[in-house]
Design a protein around this motif. Structure first.
Motif, PDB file in Angstrom:
ATOM      1  N   MET A  71       0.832  -1.203   0.000  1.00 47.20           N
ATOM      2  CA  MET A  71       0.000   0.000   0.000  1.00 47.20           C
ATOM      3  C   MET A  71       0.869   1.256   0.000  1.00 47.20           C
ATOM      4  O   MET A  71       0.591   2.213  -0.733  1.00 47.20           O
ATOM      5  N   ASP A  72       1.909   1.275   0.810  1.00 46.59           N
ATOM      6  CA  ASP A  72       2.808   2.428   0.860  1.00 46.59           C
ATOM      7  C   ASP A  72       3.479   2.652  -0.494  1.00 46.59           C
ATOM      8  O   ASP A  72       3.607   3.786  -0.960  1.00 46.59           O
ATOM      9  N   LYS A  73       3.900   1.563  -1.134  1.00 51.33           N
ATOM     10  CA  LYS A  73       4.529   1.655  -2.450  1.00 51.33           C
ATOM     11  C   LYS A  73       3.535   2.207  -3.469  1.00 51.33           C
ATOM     12  O   LYS A  73       3.876   3.098  -4.256  1.00 51.33           O
ATOM     13  N   ASN A  74       2.306   1.699  -3.450  1.00 53.71           N
ATOM     14  CA  ASN A  74       1.284   2.169  -4.389  1.00 53.71           C
ATOM     15  C   ASN A  74       0.964   3.648  -4.167  1.00 53.71           C
ATOM     16  O   ASN A  74       0.797   4.401  -5.121  1.00 53.71           O
ATOM     17  N   ARG A  75       0.878   4.052  -2.900  1.00 56.67           N
ATOM     18  CA  ARG A  75       0.608   5.462  -2.592  1.00 56.67           C
ATOM     19  C   ARG A  75       1.731   6.338  -3.126  1.00 56.67           C
ATOM     20  O   ARG A  75       1.492   7.395  -3.706  1.00 56.67           O
ATOM     21  N   ALA A  76       2.963   5.910  -2.910  1.00 57.05           N
ATOM     22  CA  ALA A  76       4.110   6.681  -3.378  1.00 57.05           C
ATOM     23  C   ALA A  76       4.109   6.786  -4.907  1.00 57.05           C
ATOM     24  O   ALA A  76       4.407   7.854  -5.465  1.00 57.05           O
ATOM     25  N   GLU A  77       3.747   5.697  -5.584  1.00 56.80           N
ATOM     26  CA  GLU A  77       3.686   5.717  -7.043  1.00 56.80           C
ATOM     27  C   GLU A  77       2.614   6.679  -7.535  1.00 56.80           C
ATOM     28  O   GLU A  77       2.838   7.447  -8.469  1.00 56.80           O
ATOM     29  N   HIS A  78       1.423   6.628  -6.908  1.00 59.77           N
ATOM     30  CA  HIS A  78       0.340   7.542  -7.295  1.00 59.77           C
ATOM     31  C   HIS A  78       0.758   8.996  -7.045  1.00 59.77           C
ATOM     32  O   HIS A  78       0.505   9.874  -7.871  1.00 59.77           O
ATOM     33  N   LEU A  79       1.373   9.231  -5.926  1.00 58.07           N
ATOM     34  CA  LEU A  79       1.834  10.574  -5.595  1.00 58.07           C
ATOM     35  C   LEU A  79       2.844  11.053  -6.637  1.00 58.07           C
ATOM     36  O   LEU A  79       2.791  12.200  -7.095  1.00 58.07           O
ATOM     37  N   HIS A 121      -1.640   4.812 -15.290  1.00 56.65           N
ATOM     38  CA  HIS A 121      -0.988   4.161 -14.147  1.00 56.65           C
ATOM     39  C   HIS A 121      -1.867   3.052 -13.574  1.00 56.65           C
ATOM     40  O   HIS A 121      -1.387   1.944 -13.319  1.00 56.65           O
ATOM     41  N   GLU A 122      -3.148   3.345 -13.368  1.00 57.14           N
ATOM     42  CA  GLU A 122      -4.044   2.317 -12.805  1.00 57.14           C
ATOM     43  C   GLU A 122      -4.225   1.152 -13.766  1.00 57.14           C
ATOM     44  O   GLU A 122      -4.269  -0.004 -13.340  1.00 57.14           O
ATOM     45  N   THR A 148     -11.454   5.071 -15.952  1.00 53.20           N
ATOM     46  CA  THR A 148     -11.547   6.484 -16.328  1.00 53.20           C
ATOM     47  C   THR A 148     -12.618   7.206 -15.522  1.00 53.20           C
ATOM     48  O   THR A 148     -12.373   8.315 -15.018  1.00 53.20           O
ATOM     49  N   ALA A 149     -13.763   6.590 -15.344  1.00 52.72           N
ATOM     50  CA  ALA A 149     -14.840   7.225 -14.564  1.00 52.72           C
ATOM     51  C   ALA A 149     -14.422   7.405 -13.108  1.00 52.72           C
ATOM     52  O   ALA A 149     -14.653   8.467 -12.513  1.00 52.72           O
ATOM     53  N   ARG A 150     -13.797   6.383 -12.522  1.00 52.96           N
ATOM     54  CA  ARG A 150     -13.361   6.474 -11.119  1.00 52.96           C
ATOM     55  C   ARG A 150     -12.305   7.557 -10.932  1.00 52.96           C
ATOM     56  O   ARG A 150     -12.376   8.368 -10.002  1.00 52.96           O
ATOM     57  N   VAL A 151     -11.315   7.564 -11.812  1.00 55.90           N
ATOM     58  CA  VAL A 151     -10.234   8.543 -11.704  1.00 55.90           C
ATOM     59  C   VAL A 151     -10.793   9.954 -11.886  1.00 55.90           C
ATOM     60  O   VAL A 151     -10.461  10.864 -11.121  1.00 55.90           O
ATOM     61  N   THR A 152     -11.637  10.144 -12.877  1.00 59.26           N
ATOM     62  CA  THR A 152     -12.221  11.469 -13.124  1.00 59.26           C
ATOM     63  C   THR A 152     -13.004  11.944 -11.910  1.00 59.26           C
ATOM     64  O   THR A 152     -12.873  13.105 -11.495  1.00 59.26           O
ATOM     65  N   GLU A 153     -13.773  11.057 -11.319  1.00 57.15           N
ATOM     66  CA  GLU A 153     -14.546  11.417 -10.122  1.00 57.15           C
ATOM     67  C   GLU A 153     -13.617  11.815  -8.982  1.00 57.15           C
ATOM     68  O   GLU A 153     -13.849  12.807  -8.299  1.00 57.15           O
ATOM     69  N   ARG A 154     -12.563  11.047  -8.777  1.00 55.23           N
ATOM     70  CA  ARG A 154     -11.642  11.354  -7.684  1.00 55.23           C
ATOM     71  C   ARG A 154     -10.875  12.645  -7.937  1.00 55.23           C
ATOM     72  O   ARG A 154     -10.624  13.417  -7.013  1.00 55.23           O
ATOM     73  N   VAL A 155     -10.499  12.900  -9.175  1.00 59.82           N
ATOM     74  CA  VAL A 155      -9.779  14.138  -9.496  1.00 59.82           C
ATOM     75  C   VAL A 155     -10.686  15.350  -9.249  1.00 59.82           C
ATOM     76  O   VAL A 155     -10.233  16.379  -8.765  1.00 59.82           O
ATOM     77  N   ASN A 156     -11.966  15.215  -9.562  1.00 59.03           N
ATOM     78  CA  ASN A 156     -12.905  16.321  -9.376  1.00 59.03           C
ATOM     79  C   ASN A 156     -13.391  16.469  -7.940  1.00 59.03           C
ATOM     80  O   ASN A 156     -13.929  17.512  -7.568  1.00 59.03           O
TER      81      ASN A 156
END
Length: 179
Positions: A71-79, A121-122, A148-156
């Motif tokens: 989880m820490d690795k995934n968070r760092a990658e997303h960041l 990335h996802e 795409t729908a999930r990412v767009t929702e989270r970005v907004n």
């Protein structure tokens, strides 16, 4: 026969452990206490030995540690995807998120590029999981259909996701904790 029975008990205990781990995060460790009680009962009845109970407990702790590392690795990658795409520092991102800005607001004209980078990335994470045999091709296809729908929702989203979508304090769309 006894080895097979012990293997079944250990497998069952591990399955219960996965559930207990989820419960433990919600009830501050009571799930682990319940598992300990369950294992103690099995030891008392002679179903398993104390050594086997200890091995199950150690396996749970090891799995929890490994899961946290992933989880820490995934968070760092997303960041890293977010900060590199937006050309900002982690600290600047944290400050803006804490001030209530969504990733879309922070991204400004780069919003579409951020969404595309996070989707890529996802999708790569999903493909990697399929390649590693952790999910089937059908599961990967279904997961990718909604990325795409999930990412767009989270970005907004200006509020960090909570509950089953992410731990308290996560920035919208980031999939990681910035605290």
């Amino acid at each position: 026969m006894k080895k097979k029975f012990v293997a079944v008990v250990a497998t069952t205990a591990m399955a219960l452990t996965v559930s207990a781990t989820s419960v433990a995060s919600a009830d501050h460790g009571k799930g682990k206490e319940k598992l300990g009680s369950l294992l103690s009962g099995l030891v008392s009845k002679g179903t398993i030995t104390q050594s086997q109970a200890d091995a199950i407990t150690k396996a749970l702790d090891d799995a929890k540690t490994a899961g946290k590392a992933v989880m820490d690795k995934n968070r760092a990658e997303h960041l890293a995807v977010i900060t590199s795409t937006l050309g900002i520092t982690e600290e600047a991102l944290k400050t803006r998120m804490k001030a209530g800005d969504s990733l879309a607001t922070i991204a400004g004209a780069n919003k579409d590029a951020l969404i595309a980078a996070l989707v890529a990335h996802e999708n790569k994470e999903i493909t990697d999981a399929q390649t590693a045999g952790k999910i089937t091709a059908d599961q990967a296809t279904k997961m990718k259909a909604n990325v795409t729908a999930r990412v767009t929702e989270r970005v907004n989203n200006t509020r960090p996701p909570r509950g089953p979508h992410g731990p308290k304090g996560q920035p919208a769309g980031a999939g990681m904790s910035l605290r």
